[in-house]
Design a protein around this motif. Structure first.
Motif, PDB file in Angstrom:
ATOM      1  N   THR A  59      -1.699 -34.740 -24.212  1.00 28.41           N
ATOM      2  CA  THR A  59      -3.107 -34.901 -23.822  1.00 28.41           C
ATOM      3  C   THR A  59      -3.332 -34.443 -22.383  1.00 28.41           C
ATOM      4  O   THR A  59      -4.307 -33.745 -22.083  1.00 28.41           O
ATOM      5  N   LEU A  60      -2.417 -34.832 -21.477  1.00 26.12           N
ATOM      6  CA  LEU A  60      -2.547 -34.403 -20.081  1.00 26.12           C
ATOM      7  C   LEU A  60      -2.427 -32.883 -19.961  1.00 26.12           C
ATOM      8  O   LEU A  60      -3.151 -32.250 -19.185  1.00 26.12           O
ATOM      9  N   ARG A  88      -3.219 -30.692 -22.183  1.00 24.86           N
ATOM     10  CA  ARG A  88      -4.407 -30.062 -22.749  1.00 24.86           C
ATOM     11  C   ARG A  88      -5.619 -30.220 -21.830  1.00 24.86           C
ATOM     12  O   ARG A  88      -6.386 -29.280 -21.638  1.00 24.86           O
ATOM     13  N   ARG A  89      -5.780 -31.395 -21.216  1.00 25.13           N
ATOM     14  CA  ARG A  89      -6.999 -31.671 -20.453  1.00 25.13           C
ATOM     15  C   ARG A  89      -6.897 -31.208 -18.999  1.00 25.13           C
ATOM     16  O   ARG A  89      -7.833 -30.615 -18.468  1.00 25.13           O
ATOM     17  N   CYS A  90      -5.779 -31.490 -18.344  1.00 28.61           N
ATOM     18  CA  CYS A  90      -5.656 -31.154 -16.925  1.00 28.61           C
ATOM     19  C   CYS A  90      -4.181 -30.930 -16.601  1.00 28.61           C
ATOM     20  O   CYS A  90      -3.493 -31.841 -16.100  1.00 28.61           O
ATOM     21  N   THR A 124      -3.034 -42.263 -26.026  1.00 31.87           N
ATOM     22  CA  THR A 124      -3.835 -41.047 -25.865  1.00 31.87           C
ATOM     23  C   THR A 124      -5.093 -41.322 -25.058  1.00 31.87           C
ATOM     24  O   THR A 124      -5.484 -40.529 -24.178  1.00 31.87           O
ATOM     25  N   GLU A 176      -6.550 -39.730 -21.480  1.00 30.94           N
ATOM     26  CA  GLU A 176      -7.899 -39.183 -21.347  1.00 30.94           C
ATOM     27  C   GLU A 176      -8.670 -39.866 -20.222  1.00 30.94           C
ATOM     28  O   GLU A 176      -9.466 -39.232 -19.523  1.00 30.94           O
ATOM     29  N   SER A 198      -7.317 -38.350 -16.835  1.00 26.94           N
ATOM     30  CA  SER A 198      -7.341 -36.907 -16.623  1.00 26.94           C
ATOM     31  C   SER A 198      -8.732 -36.356 -16.909  1.00 26.94           C
ATOM     32  O   SER A 198      -9.271 -36.537 -17.999  1.00 26.94           O
ATOM     33  N   PRO A 199      -9.305 -35.696 -15.944  1.00 30.66           N
ATOM     34  CA  PRO A 199     -10.595 -35.050 -16.223  1.00 30.66           C
ATOM     35  C   PRO A 199     -10.393 -33.847 -17.139  1.00 30.66           C
ATOM     36  O   PRO A 199      -9.330 -33.223 -17.136  1.00 30.66           O
ATOM     37  N   ASP A 200     -11.407 -33.530 -17.911  1.00 31.87           N
ATOM     38  CA  ASP A 200     -11.343 -32.380 -18.809  1.00 31.87           C
ATOM     39  C   ASP A 200     -11.307 -31.091 -17.981  1.00 31.87           C
ATOM     40  O   ASP A 200     -12.161 -30.855 -17.119  1.00 31.87           O
ATOM     41  N   ASN A 201     -10.274 -30.264 -18.217  1.00 32.08           N
ATOM     42  CA  ASN A 201     -10.107 -29.031 -17.451  1.00 32.08           C
ATOM     43  C   ASN A 201     -11.330 -28.125 -17.596  1.00 32.08           C
ATOM     44  O   ASN A 201     -11.810 -27.521 -16.625  1.00 32.08           O
ATOM     45  N   GLN A 202     -11.851 -27.998 -18.828  1.00 29.82           N
ATOM     46  CA  GLN A 202     -13.021 -27.154 -19.049  1.00 29.82           C
ATOM     47  C   GLN A 202     -14.243 -27.713 -18.324  1.00 29.82           C
ATOM     48  O   GLN A 202     -15.042 -26.962 -17.755  1.00 29.82           O
TER      49      GLN A 202
END
Length: 443
Positions: free
Chosen positions: A157-158, A160-162, A255, A259, A262-266
């Protein structure tokens, strides 16, 4: 003599037994081995509880069975909370089950509630002790099993997100008798390394017994005393542990913990793009505003000779105003001097003594007049009082022809009965006195 015998109808007797049992046993706990389990399509559960000597029929209706987390199996040792009743159709004794649990889990649940109550009274769950979770962690510490599903879910999850946030794993056992102590040691190790600004304590789902290491009192106190903020992600969303209550934040799953931290990278990229656009627009507006200000200043610039001429004119005006102010101030000072001189003349000693002598003569004359007027007024008043006093004087009465009679003792005679014939009396006239003898008394 034949005594009357009460005869019950079967339904009446069964209903009476049902009423007495339900009134005597509104709710009881029963422990025994589960057997003869039946799960029809209606959703109800029918089974028997037995021990070495007897067995008891039980029914758990669908509304209660759907709420139970425990999935019963034949041969399990279970504990139930139930009402004792009678099934009227067959007259059978039965238990209406409200709750069912594994007998072992029931003991653990009570221990869980006791520890929860104790720690809550001590304030370990209080919100004022919760630490703030960083919105964008610089370094995340992960305390969980090295090979469990939780570590994989969190890391994926990390990533994928940041993916830019570094993660350090502090491995620990998450099940078994020694698991709680290994988690405590991992917490101490993370604090000692001093490279993380937030920690995740995580484990996948399981039964109450599987998750029991996270209900350990030593672990709860270690989490409470940890200087780093802790996110507890133990089990699934329905699982609750003591660690969840003490931690600064509870995540429903591992999970979800990743989330939350971690902030969403997008989303960050979109936010960065928006900020870049706003910065460009703001810079352009700033440059335009400054350019307009430069143009305005340029238009206001003049030749030095014009500025000097304007300054010379302003200087001449200021000199005239200064001269006028000096003349006005001098005139004011002269008037003040004249006023002061007049006051000084009035305060000369010879003039002051002369005025005081005149005032003293006037006051002496007024005093003499006041004394003479007061003496005349007092004399007239005294004369009036004398005349008033003479009007009520006995002498004035004698002047009008009246006399005063007295007996031999000198007492005034007011009643003829106070004397008798032959007694001597004296009569006082306006001028002189008479000596007389009473010859007759008339009442």
């Amino acid at each position: 003599m034949i005594q009357a015998t009460t005869v019950y109808q079967v339904s009446d007797l069964v209903n009476e037994m049902k009423r007495l049992l339900e009134a005597s046993y509104p709710e009881v706990w029963i422990e025994g081995e589960l057997s003869s389990l039946s799960t029809p399509a209606s959703g109800h559960l029918y089974f028997s509880l037995k021990d070495e000597q007897t067995q008891l029929r039980c029914a758990m209706f669908r509304n209660r069975a759907s709420l139970s987390r425990y999935k019963p199996k034949a041969g399990d040792l279970v504990r139930v909370r139930a009402r004792i009743s009678v099934y009227p159709a067959r007259g059978d004794l039965q238990c209406i089950v409200q709750h069912i649990e594994d007998a072992g889990e029931g003991v653990l649940q009570r221990r869980f509630e006791e520890l929860k109550t104790q720690l809550q009274k001590e304030g370990l769950f209080a919100n004022e002790h919760k630490q703030a979770i960083p919105s964008l962690p610089r370094h995340i510490g992960l305390i969980t099993s090295r090979t469990g599903a939780a570590v994989k879910d969190i890391l994926s999850t990390l990533e994928r997100r940041c993916p830019g946030i570094p993660v350090t794993l502090y491995p620990a056992l998450v099940q078994g008798e020694t698991a709680a102590q290994t988690i405590v040691d991992a917490l101490a190790n993370a604090v000692q390394h001093d490279q993380c600004d937030v920690l995740i304590v995580a484990r996948g789902g399981g039964s109450l017994e599987d998750l029991w290491s996270f209900n350990d009192e030593r672990l709860a106190r270690a989490v409470f005393q940890c200087p780093l903020p802790i996110v507890s992600a133990v089990g699934h969303e329905v699982d609750v542990s003591i660690c969840d209550f003490v931690a600064d934040l509870r995540a429903p799953t591992p999970t979800a913990a990743a989330e939350l931290l971690s902030p969403d990278n997008q989303a960050l990229l979109r936010q960065l793009t928006s900020l870049h656009q706003r910065l460009g627009q703001s810079t352009e507006r700033y440059l335009q505003k400054r350019s307009q200000q430069v143009d305005m200043v340029y238009r206001r610039l003049q030749h030095p000779s014009i500025s000097i001429a304007r300054s010379r004119k302003d200087l001449e005006v200021s000199i005239r105003r200064l001269h006028q102010a000096m003349r006005t101030r001098l005139a004011g000072r002269q008037q003040a001097w004249r006023t002061t001189s007049q006051r000084m003349q009035q305060l000369r000693p010879d003039q002051l003594i002369s005025r005081q002598q005149n005032q003293l003569g006037q006051l002496a004359h007024r005093l003499h007049l006041s004394q003479a007027n007061s003496l005349t007024s007092k004399q007239q008043h005294f004369k009036g009082l004398g005349e008033q006093l003479h009007l009520v004087s006995p002498l004035a009465t004698l002047e009008r022809g009246f006399s005063i009679s007295r007996d031999e003792q000198g007492a005034i005679l007011r009643d003829s009965s106070t004397t008798k014939p032959g007694e001597s009396i004296s009569i006082e006239l306006k001028k002189g006195k008479l000596r007389a003898q009473v010859t007759d008394v008339t009442k």
